[in-house]
Design an enzyme around this catalytic site. Structure first.
Site, short mmCIF file in Angstrom:
data_model
loop_
_atom_site.label_atom_id
_atom_site.label_comp_id
_atom_site.label_asym_id
_atom_site.label_seq_id
_atom_site.Cartn_x
_atom_site.Cartn_y
_atom_site.Cartn_z
CB CYS A 59 -0.91 -0.04 1.23
SG CYS A 59 -1.78 1.49 1.57
CB CYS A 90 0.18 1.89 4.06
SG CYS A 90 -1.52 1.34 3.85
#
Length: 109
Positions: A34, A37
């Site tokens: 991600c 993230c």
């Protein structure tokens, strides 16, 4: 470099960590693949270092702990959930600025 003040969570230690009395616990639900993230990880490290004792920052990899992610209805990542004494008190979905995260945490400190 990751902060030593950030706790890594698993299905095994999740309940004990969020149930701790006192300081709120911000759990970052994330995954290795991600991009957003990874973008907020240094921000969370800074918050953990700057607010040691008044907030706990923890990370839960959703690929390693899918049951916990499902239990808290994490449908997209990053999702950050703030717990106080074991109860969910706030949920932030998507990458947020440091100011936005700190402001949300301040409501629960």
């Amino acid at each position: 470099m990751a902060s030593e003040n950030v706790i890594t969570l698993s299905d095994a230690n999740f309940a004990d960590t969020i149930s701790a009395e006192g300081a709120p616990v911000l759990v970052d639900f994330w995954a290795e693949w991600c991009g957003p993230c990874k973008a907020i990880a240094p921000i969370l490290d800074e918050i953990a270092d700057e607010h040691t004792g008044s907030v706990t920052i923890a990370k839960l990899n959703v690929d390693d702990a899918p049951n916990t992610a499902r239990e808290f209805e994490v449908m997209s990542i990053p999702t950050m959930i703030v717990f106080k004494n074991g109860e969910q008190v706030a949920k932030m979905i998507g990458a947020k600025s440091k100011d936005a995260i700190v402001e949300e945490l301040a409501n629960h400190m």
